[in-house]
Design an enzyme around this catalytic site. Structure first.
Site, short mmCIF file in Angstrom:
data_model
loop_
_atom_site.label_atom_id
_atom_site.label_comp_id
_atom_site.label_asym_id
_atom_site.label_seq_id
_atom_site.Cartn_x
_atom_site.Cartn_y
_atom_site.Cartn_z
N HIS A 118 28.89 64.62 19.71
CA HIS A 118 28.25 64.06 18.51
C HIS A 118 26.74 64.30 18.56
O HIS A 118 26.13 64.65 17.54
CB HIS A 118 28.57 62.56 18.45
CG HIS A 118 27.96 61.85 17.30
ND1 HIS A 118 27.51 60.55 17.38
CD2 HIS A 118 27.69 62.25 16.03
CE1 HIS A 118 27.02 60.17 16.22
NE2 HIS A 118 27.11 61.18 15.39
N GLU A 121 25.96 67.79 17.61
CA GLU A 121 26.03 67.95 16.15
C GLU A 121 24.71 67.56 15.50
O GLU A 121 24.19 68.26 14.63
CB GLU A 121 27.19 67.12 15.61
CG GLU A 121 27.24 67.00 14.10
CD GLU A 121 27.46 65.58 13.64
OE1 GLU A 121 26.63 65.07 12.86
OE2 GLU A 121 28.45 64.96 14.06
N HIS A 122 24.14 66.44 15.92
CA HIS A 122 22.85 65.99 15.38
C HIS A 122 21.75 67.01 15.64
O HIS A 122 20.95 67.31 14.75
CB HIS A 122 22.45 64.66 16.02
CG HIS A 122 22.98 63.45 15.33
ND1 HIS A 122 22.18 62.54 14.70
CD2 HIS A 122 24.26 63.01 15.16
CE1 HIS A 122 22.93 61.57 14.18
NE2 HIS A 122 24.19 61.82 14.46
N GLU A 199 22.91 54.96 14.64
CA GLU A 199 24.21 55.14 13.97
C GLU A 199 25.27 54.28 14.64
O GLU A 199 26.10 53.65 13.97
CB GLU A 199 24.61 56.62 14.02
CG GLU A 199 25.92 56.92 13.33
CD GLU A 199 26.28 58.39 13.35
OE1 GLU A 199 27.43 58.71 13.00
OE2 GLU A 199 25.44 59.22 13.74
#
EC number: 3.4.24.-
Length: 1027
Positions: A118, A121-122, A199
């Site tokens: 994740h 991805e950022h 998040e």
């Protein structure tokens, strides 16, 4: 950007196991008795020569199975590095789009770095060797009417964007660097850990995420499903440092090892011809490295015997009462042509007569039910049933479980039955045959992900939803797996006993074995005569005739067929999409429904009870690809209906007659009242930013009330009050109708006559038609502040919404505010989220209320709201120089981007109908407002925008309303020493909302843009040019 709750690539499920179980939309599930002729091209996957090899890449010769009205061209290619791409030419596309799916996800997180996939991805958004500026990609898209996003799922990571079609190549150029040459700059890496952490904190009090992680945590630790995949500052920051790990080095290693070209599927949609798109793909993606990595397999079972035959008692944050039972079942992913999970989902999730839900509702034990199949990884599949319980249902939860097994027992005795498959197949054929186009970004994102399913021929990728094989043995095998030994139950309620806390979210739970007497009843449930298979569906369409006329120019607005003291009737024959569909919007203007908060809440209960009583009709219609709903609005009540037109008016007639004869029952009143009270209470536990609109509307609009006020009234409503209220609802009625689609104007007139025949009286109130909601005007030069503490005492996030009220709404002001919102959109996000790292949720936009024009910025953050207000003000102050220094060329690009977005052609009939509906609802009948606004935007000069900034945003005469939703959790780790606490927060505190509103004037409602004369619908002919 975000972690997806999807645990598999299953086409049937859109939410995680044991959170939001899926009963697929009945559009794709259900059935019909009459048969279509089989599609002649279903078996044509490849031509004789499977592919052509150019000097640069391999092109596959495929005969794609497409919907009838799909005018796009498709090509599938493979680059030398084994990256595969589906290219789509759409000559009419206003927006181009692209998506790249990597067949690697959170399951490949290293054990010592949860959330790394994740995090990767950022970071890919933060610059590449070719375009090193960390906001270059987002800035380019913003200047050209674009947007982007990404998600990390268990076994795939998906990136996508859309942009005005003229700028596809530039966007692709920047996008490709994500995969060939990302930077992973140290500064960006350090900052973006905070974004991932923010998040994660956004979801800490979200029951869906909490229960999903709990479900994962209580599984086999040898399967990666068990892991925590979002990541936070501890897993990506603190612990790696303590263990001597350099996270940037680990990111580089992860990207190098797993972002391999052979694991990537690309999908591009644009206006360019396929040869051009192919060349662009080769030029921009050929340098993505291929290390030949194989798609990982996860052979360990997710559930072992010790994880089954358990009841997991969960205490939620919200007031939820749910029962979820999941079964380990055979993996049917590769049986996509017969879809056993879909058939079973349709049957168990049915809501009509004889269904499990209908019986549970009759007993007063349940409100809603959903069911669906779900593959987590190859060989690990689940089927689950999710029931929303009443208080009484929670008390009888064991009986509810037995009823589930009674329904399953009935299925085992009744299935297979070919007619069920035939009806499901025919509905899927019709839905596919007349499929409407969706948004470009969602289209390419979905297709890129679907390309990972290598067992599906690429030529069938557009038609995956079709049922083409009848395999009764597979359905029997699947149904036979639904036994107690393969199951476990999750029971959710605040009243349950718990003894443990889940590691990552702190969810309180307790695990107990199935009681012996429950196991006995589950194994031998017997048959219940109240539970039966669904009946054949009377709403299934068989006539899809459309009299298409080529070469005509579509009309821009509906015509007014009728106007009198009681009603207006708007009509537009579909002249754009030539689909066998229709859309009906019926708006009742009923002043009594919103005369007080009590009347408003009684009206809400009235529509809920009517929908509940007519659920059988609604659900059968939904199974046949028709929809009808009955809702309260701030003008009265509204009915919307849509779907295949053959039986649409029959459905509307049945529904209207049902509403007209409806008499509420006290037992259902009590159940739905309790459900609504729980819903209102739970709204107060939503994430802060999603609560903001309710607080704002309650302050700025007439006859609008906060959730707390609604709750206070709702708890005291009685059945007697409702009975006395219902006869008064339609007093002084005025209604407007829009009928749009493949429907004759004579049928439209019949609808108007039908409604008038059902109206209980003829009291005419000519003021009703103008009784629209209005917003309050803030005094010039005044700032007002509203503060409230969040109900959820454990939520660490606060939220601020900073609204500048510009003036009374006008077309000119709307154009100026729209362009200003376009200009600040990317800098606002880049400054407040990326650079200052204030929070994961940062949002800016123009905001047109009921008579006013506004600009807003919203932030959800762990920071205090006075601190956030300071940073918003600072952004506005510094943006002035950014605007003054902006090159004329960039200013024109922003204008062009906004104009292109405003002038986008309708993608489908639903979108067109929604535009007309909005204009009728607003009462200005400005059906072409976007075209008019685009002309106004095109004429705005940079100096005019500077003047707007100085006169409206930064002026001492600016009117502001600033809402502070404040966390009760004090975060001592945040540094806010620079905040001038004597200056912030600003504004006059609103202590009593009612008293505050009583001091204000209201804005005028929007007026009709022109006079419409009653006219017959124009005759369609091919004498004019096509669009």
């Amino acid at each position: 950007m975000g972690v997806s709750l999807l645990a598999s690539s299953s086409a049937f499920v859109t939410k995680p196991l044991l959170t939001q179980l899926v009963h697929l939309s009945p559009i794709s599930l259900n059935f019909t008795v009459r048969r279509f002729k089989p599609f002649t091209c279903l078996s044509r996957y490849y031509t004789t020569n499977p592919y052509n090899m150019t000097s640069n890449f391999k092109t596959f010769n495929l005969d794609f199975l497409k919907p009838d009205l799909d005018e796009r061209s498709y090509r599938f290619i493979e680059l030398p590095n084994k990256l595969k791409a589906l290219l789509i030419q759409d000559p009419k596309a206003d927006k181009a789009a692209a998506s790249l799916d990597v067949n690697i996800g959170a399951f490949e997180d290293p054990k010592n770095l949860p959330g790394l996939a994740h995090f990767c991805e950022h970071l890919l958004f933060m610059g590449s060797e070719k375009f090193p500026d960390e906001n270059e990609y987002s800035s380019y898209l913003s200047k050209h009417g674009g947007s982007s996003n990404a998600y990390t799922a268990s076994q795939n990571t998906n990136y996508f964007f859309e942009v005005n079609h003229q700028h596809l190549f530039g966007a692709l150029d920047r996008f490709s660097g994500f995969f060939s040459c990302p930077l992973f700059n140290k500064d960006s890496t350090d900052k973006e850990i905070n974004a991932v952490n923010s998040e994660n904190k956004k979801n800490l009090q979200n029951d869906i995420w909490r229960i999903y992680q709990l479900d994962k945590s209580l599984t086999n630790t040898k399967h990666p499903y068990h892991k925590f995949s979002t990541g936070n500052i501890e897993t990506l920051g603190t612990l790696p440092k303590e263990n001597g790990l350099n996270v940037r080095d680990e990111l580089l290693k992860f990207h190098k090892n797993f972002y391999s070209a052979n694991l990537m599927k690309l999908c591009i949609l644009g206006r360019e011809d396929l040869d051009t798109l192919s060349d662009w793909t080769y030029d921009l993606f050929k340098d993505v490295a291929n290390n030949g990595r194989e798609v990982p397999l996860y052979a360990e079972p997710i559930m072992q015997p010790e994880h089954l035959q358990k009841i997991i008692q969960v205490r939620p944050v919200k007031d939820l009462k749910k029962l979820e039972i999941s079964f380990t079942v055979p993996d049917m992913e590769e049986h996509w042509e017969s879809k056993p999970p879909r058939i079973l989902s349709h049957l168990i999730g049915h809501e009509g007569s004889g269904s499990l839900l209908a019986h549970l509702k009759k007993l007063g034990w349940a409100n809603e039910l959903s069911a669906g199949g779900h593959t987590v990884s190859k060989g690990n599949a689940f089927f689950a049933v999710d029931i929303d319980l009443t208080d009484n249902g929670l008390t009888h939860y064991r009986d509810v479980i037995v009823l589930i097994f009674q329904y399953i027992e009935m299925l085992k005795n009744s299935l297979p039955q070919k007619w069920i498959f035939n009806e499901l197949q025919d509905i899927s054929n019709a839905t596919f045959k007349f499929k409407q186009a969706g948004s470009p970004s969602s289209t390419v994102s979905s297709l890129a992900k679907c390309l990972e399913k290598d067992y599906i021929p690429v030529s069938r990728i557009l038609a995956m939803g079709l049922l083409t094989k009848y395999e009764p043995d597979l359905l029997t095998q699947y149904t036979d797996a639904l036994v107690p030994e393969n199951s476990r139950v999750t029971l959710i309620s605040r009243s349950l006993e718990t003894d443990s806390a889940e590691k990552w979210y702190g969810t309180a739970y307790k695990v107990v074995d199935y009681p012996a007497d429950l196991i006995k009843n589950m194994k031998s449930p017997g048959l219940n005569p109240a539970l039966t298979l669904p009946r054949p569906n009377e709403f299934v369409s068989t006539n899809f005739k459309v009299d298409k006329i080529d070469g005509i120019k579509p009309l821009d607005e509906p015509v007014l067929l009728l106007s009198d003291d009681v009603s207006k009737l708007w009509y537009k024959k579909d002249d754009r999409f030539w689909q066998p569909r229709g859309y009906i919007y019926l708006s009742f203007k009923l002043p009594h429904t919103h005369a007080s908060i009590i009347n408003s809440m009684l009206s809400t209960l009235y529509t809920q009870l009517a929908n509940d009583a007519l659920k059988d009709v609604q659900y059968d219609a939904a199974c046949a690809d028709l929809r009808i709903s009955f809702n309260k609005t701030n003008q009265g009540l509204a009915i919307t209906a849509s779907g295949f037109n053959e039986k649409l008016i029959i459905l509307l007639t049945r529904f209207l007659q049902g509403v007209n004869s409806f008499e509420p029952k006290k037992d259902r009143f009590e159940i739905l009242k309790d459900k609504t009270i729980r819903h209102l209470k739970n709204l107060l536990y939503e994430v802060p930013y999603s609560q903001m609109s309710n607080y704002y509307n309650a302050i700025i609009n007439e006859r609008s009330w906060s959730t707390a006020e609604k709750l206070q009234v709702f708890e005291k409503l009685t059945f007697e009050q409702l009975i006395n209220f219902i006869p008064t609802i339609y007093e002084g009625v005025y209604f407007e109708t829009l009928i749009h689609g493949n429907i004759k104007h004579e049928e439209a007139l019949e609808v108007d006559s039908l409604i008038k025949s059902l109206i209980p009286n003829n009291i005419h109130n000519l003021q009703v038609s103008n009784n629209r909601l209005r917003s309050y005007l803030l005094p010039k030069g005044k700032t007002f502040r509203y503060e409230t503490a969040l109900k959820d005492s454990q939520n660490v996030n606060s939220c601020i919404q900073h609204v500048t009220q510009l003036d009374v709404y006008s077309e000119d002001l709307s154009a100026l505010s729209g362009l200003f919102a376009q200009l600040i959109h990317e800098p606002c996000f880049d400054t407040l989220r990326t650079k200052e790292q204030l929070g994961y949720v940062v949002f800016s936009s123009s905001l047109n209320n009921h008579g006013t024009a506004n600009i807003r910025i919203l932030i959800q953050s762990e920071h205090t709201t006075p601190y956030l207000e300071w940073r918003i003000n600072n952004f506005y102050e510094t943006f002035g120089q950014v605007l003054r220094d902006m090159p004329e060329e960039d200013f024109e690009k922003h204008k062009e981007a906004l104009c292109n977005s405003l002038l986008q052609k309708f993608k489908n009939m639903a979108e067109e109908s929604a535009r007309y509906t909005a204009a009728i609802y607003l009462g200005d009948y400005n059906f072409t407002h976007r075209q008019k606004k685009a002309k106004l935007v095109a004429n705005i000069t940079k100096q005019q925008m500077i003047d707007f900034y100085e006169n409206y945003i930064m002026s001492e005469n600016a009117s502001k309303l600033i809402l502070h939703l404040k966390s009760q959790v004090e975060n001592k780790e945040l540094n806010e020493n620079e905040l001038d606490t004597a200056k912030y927060p600003t504004g006059q505190l609103i202590e009593d909302v009612g008293a505050f509103k009583s001091t204000l004037f209201v804005a005028p409602v929007r007026q009709p843009m022109k006079d419409f004369e009653i006219s017959a619908p124009p005759k369609l002919n091919n004498s004019s040019e096509s669009e």
